[in-house]
Design an enzyme around this catalytic site. Structure first.
Site, short mmCIF file in Angstrom:
data_model
loop_
_atom_site.label_atom_id
_atom_site.label_comp_id
_atom_site.label_asym_id
_atom_site.label_seq_id
_atom_site.Cartn_x
_atom_site.Cartn_y
_atom_site.Cartn_z
N HIS A 181 -23.83 -77.30 -36.96
CA HIS A 181 -24.79 -77.86 -37.92
C HIS A 181 -26.17 -77.96 -37.27
O HIS A 181 -26.46 -78.95 -36.58
CB HIS A 181 -24.35 -79.25 -38.37
CG HIS A 181 -23.16 -79.26 -39.27
ND1 HIS A 181 -23.27 -79.16 -40.64
CD2 HIS A 181 -21.84 -79.34 -39.00
CE1 HIS A 181 -22.06 -79.20 -41.18
NE2 HIS A 181 -21.18 -79.30 -40.21
N CYS B 230 -21.71 -73.87 -41.18
CA CYS B 230 -20.37 -74.45 -41.12
C CYS B 230 -19.42 -73.69 -42.06
O CYS B 230 -19.23 -72.49 -41.89
CB CYS B 230 -20.41 -75.95 -41.39
SG CYS B 230 -18.89 -76.79 -40.86
N GLU C 38 -28.86 -78.73 -38.70
CA GLU C 38 -29.56 -79.87 -39.31
C GLU C 38 -29.16 -81.19 -38.67
O GLU C 38 -29.82 -82.22 -38.90
CB GLU C 38 -29.31 -79.90 -40.82
CG GLU C 38 -27.99 -80.46 -41.26
CD GLU C 38 -26.81 -79.49 -41.15
OE1 GLU C 38 -25.74 -79.81 -41.68
OE2 GLU C 38 -26.98 -78.41 -40.54
#
Length: 216
Positions: free
Chosen positions: A197, A87, A199
């Site tokens: 992202h 990001c 994650e």
């Protein structure tokens, strides 16, 4: 998803501007031995360094420099040691960021400007596909319709780095579209990065992180 042999050591660099706990959990799920720290020696000596980023470009750059993260990233890359940005942790790798008409110097690992998205709806928030080039190791094993989670109002929309030396592999640039195309990921030697992202991107994100860890 576990790697064969001993787990690779990954440091999530904690400079105050990222979802470090989410990154820690996702990397552990992908098979890494993870530590959250801003300790200089640990960040330098890890197999991989992950640099998250949330918020304003200028604030992230201040936090990174205060934690000597700019020096750590430069030194690791000089020695060919892997770094991954996520990001705003990707955005600060470019030459500059422009927010509200104010220009802030980035790390200049890649040329280009991080500028406001040109779309009817901003921020770009939610799931989107990524157009990855042939030969991508980051997206290996992922279907073309795999979706990743984005949340951002700024992006690099013009990639200008070229490699004229035939002995050097040109960076692999992946794109996504929100209003107009923007850079979604870059694979450039030891330096990889994603605008989205991983994650927060479920199984697709876990596979992507597993792919990165597998190169360490």
């Amino acid at each position: 998803m576990e790697l064969s042999g001993s787990a690779r050591k990954v440091v999530v660099f904690d400079y105050g501007f990222g979802n470090v706990r989410s990154a820690e959990r996702a990397l552990a799920r992908a098979g890494a031995d993870v530590e959250i720290t801003r300790d200089f020696d640990r960040a330098m000596n890890a197999d991989g360094l992950l640099v998250p980023g949330v918020g304003a470009f200028a604030a992230c750059m201040r936090g990174l420099r205060d934690a000597r993260g700019d020096w750590i990233i430069d030194r690791r890359l000089s020695g060919g040691r892997p770094v991954m940005g996520i990001c705003v942790g990707m955005q600060i790798l470019f030459a500059r960021g422009i927010e509200h008409g104010v220009q802030t110097e980035g790390l200049d690992e890649w040329p280009g400007s991080v500028e406001p998205l040109q779309a009817e709806v901003v921020p770009h928030m939610g799931w989107n596909t990524v157009d990855a080039p042939a030969g991508s190791r980051l997206f290996a094993g992922l279907d073309a319709d795999a979706r990743f989670y984005f949340v951002h109002s700024y992006a690099v929309q013009d990639w200008s780095l070229e490699t004229h030396n035939p002995s050097l592999r040109a960076p692999l640039v992946s794109w996504s579209t929100h209003g107009k195309p923007f850079v979604a990921a870059v694979e450039n030697g030891a330096l990889w990065a994603t605008q989205f992202h991983p994650e927060k991107s479920g199984d697709a994100g876990a596979q992507l992180l597993t792919n990165w860890i597998g190169t360490l």
